[in-house]
Scaffold this motif. Structure first.
Motif, mmCIF file in Angstrom:
data_model
loop_
_atom_site.group_PDB
_atom_site.id
_atom_site.type_symbol
_atom_site.label_atom_id
_atom_site.label_comp_id
_atom_site.label_asym_id
_atom_site.label_seq_id
_atom_site.Cartn_x
_atom_site.Cartn_y
_atom_site.Cartn_z
ATOM 1 N N ALA A 1 6.571 -11.759 -2.241
ATOM 2 C CA ALA A 1 5.748 -12.846 -1.719
ATOM 3 C C ALA A 1 5.091 -13.567 -2.887
ATOM 4 N N ARG A 2 5.088 -14.863 -2.783
ATOM 5 C CA ARG A 2 4.429 -15.681 -3.788
ATOM 6 C C ARG A 2 3.616 -16.733 -3.029
ATOM 7 N N TRP A 3 2.325 -16.806 -3.314
ATOM 8 C CA TRP A 3 1.471 -17.759 -2.615
ATOM 9 C C TRP A 3 0.671 -18.562 -3.630
ATOM 10 N N ASP B 1 1.887 -4.803 -6.306
ATOM 11 C CA ASP B 1 2.916 -3.945 -5.727
ATOM 12 C C ASP B 1 2.543 -3.574 -4.287
ATOM 13 N N ARG B 2 3.353 -2.723 -3.689
ATOM 14 C CA ARG B 2 3.185 -2.339 -2.287
ATOM 15 C C ARG B 2 1.812 -1.716 -2.036
ATOM 16 N N ASP B 3 1.413 -0.795 -2.890
ATOM 17 C CA ASP B 3 0.117 -0.147 -2.711
ATOM 18 C C ASP B 3 -1.024 -1.131 -2.966
ATOM 19 N N GLY B 4 -0.842 -2.002 -3.947
ATOM 20 C CA GLY B 4 -1.852 -3.022 -4.221
ATOM 21 C C GLY B 4 -2.023 -3.973 -3.045
ATOM 22 N N ALA B 5 -0.928 -4.298 -2.370
ATOM 23 C CA ALA B 5 -1.001 -5.166 -1.190
ATOM 24 C C ALA B 5 -1.794 -4.487 -0.079
ATOM 25 N N ARG B 6 -1.585 -3.176 0.093
ATOM 26 C CA ARG B 6 -2.359 -2.443 1.097
ATOM 27 C C ARG B 6 -3.840 -2.439 0.734
ATOM 28 N N PHE C 1 8.257 -3.794 -3.252
ATOM 29 C CA PHE C 1 7.595 -5.076 -3.004
ATOM 30 C C PHE C 1 6.883 -5.568 -4.263
ATOM 31 N N ILE C 2 6.965 -6.886 -4.470
ATOM 32 C CA ILE C 2 6.263 -7.507 -5.605
ATOM 33 C C ILE C 2 5.637 -8.814 -5.114
ATOM 34 N N GLY C 3 4.376 -9.008 -5.509
ATOM 35 C CA GLY C 3 3.651 -10.228 -5.142
ATOM 36 C C GLY C 3 3.102 -10.902 -6.382
ATOM 37 N N ASN C 4 2.183 -11.823 -6.163
ATOM 38 C CA ASN C 4 1.558 -12.550 -7.272
ATOM 39 C C ASN C 4 0.968 -11.588 -8.293
ATOM 40 N N ASP C 5 1.073 -11.954 -9.557
ATOM 41 C CA ASP C 5 0.469 -11.194 -10.662
ATOM 42 C C ASP C 5 0.859 -9.719 -10.662
ATOM 43 N N GLY C 6 2.091 -9.415 -10.245
ATOM 44 C CA GLY C 6 2.579 -8.036 -10.279
ATOM 45 C C GLY C 6 2.051 -7.150 -9.169
#
Length: 157
Positions: free
Chosen positions: A150-152, A75-80, A68-73
């Motif tokens: 995801a990009r928001w 990652d999955r653990d960062g999202a949690r 998983f990758i979101g805004n500003d890099g």
């Protein structure tokens, strides 16, 4: 010797029984078919949203692809960790989404929507609320939709 067919109405009963058996067999086979990809994706989306509102970052993470990758890099653990931070900061969390705009491909999908993220301390009004335009990428992994990206973007800064 009297048979089912030789009795009055016996042939109709046998035909009705055969028809009912055929319908039952078709219903059972239909139950074994794979779910509609769009319906399954909408269900996965709703489950992910529900884990956020249940304040369960670990369950939320299970809906994310390993890469998983979101805004500003992010990652999955960062999202949690981000979800855990929101849970600690706000007693009440809610995500309201506008209509989902889906683009389905073979084993992947894009879902775009507007989201209102609300957090509060349990009072009548939320302490914080923000509207975002969101674009998510989904991937079908072993028959299950997982959020791959995801990009928001805030609607108003």
């Amino acid at each position: 010797m009297e048979t089912e067919r030789s009795r009055p109405g016996g042939g109709r009963r046998a035909a009705a029984l055969a028809g009912a058996c055929a319908l039952l067999l078709l219903a059972m086979l239909g139950g074994c078919s794979r779910p509609d990809p769009e319906a399954a994706l909408r269900d996965a989306f709703a489950e992910l949203q529900a884990t956020i509102e249940r304040r369960d970052p670990a369950a939320m993470q299970q809906h994310l692809a390993d890469d998983f990758i979101g805004n500003d890099g992010l990652d999955r653990d960062g999202a949690r960790r981000l979800a855990a931070l929101l849970v600690l900061r706000h007693r009440d969390l809610a995500v309201d989404t506008g209509p989902l705009r889906l683009e389905l491909g073979e084993g992947h999908a894009v879902v775009r929507f507007t989201a209102l993220l609300r957090g509060g301390s349990g009072g009548l009004l939320p302490d914080a609320a923000r509207v975002y335009q969101v674009e998510t990428g989904w991937r079908l992994e072993q028959g299950r939709w997982r959020l791959a990206s995801a990009r928001w973007t805030p609607v108003v800064d």
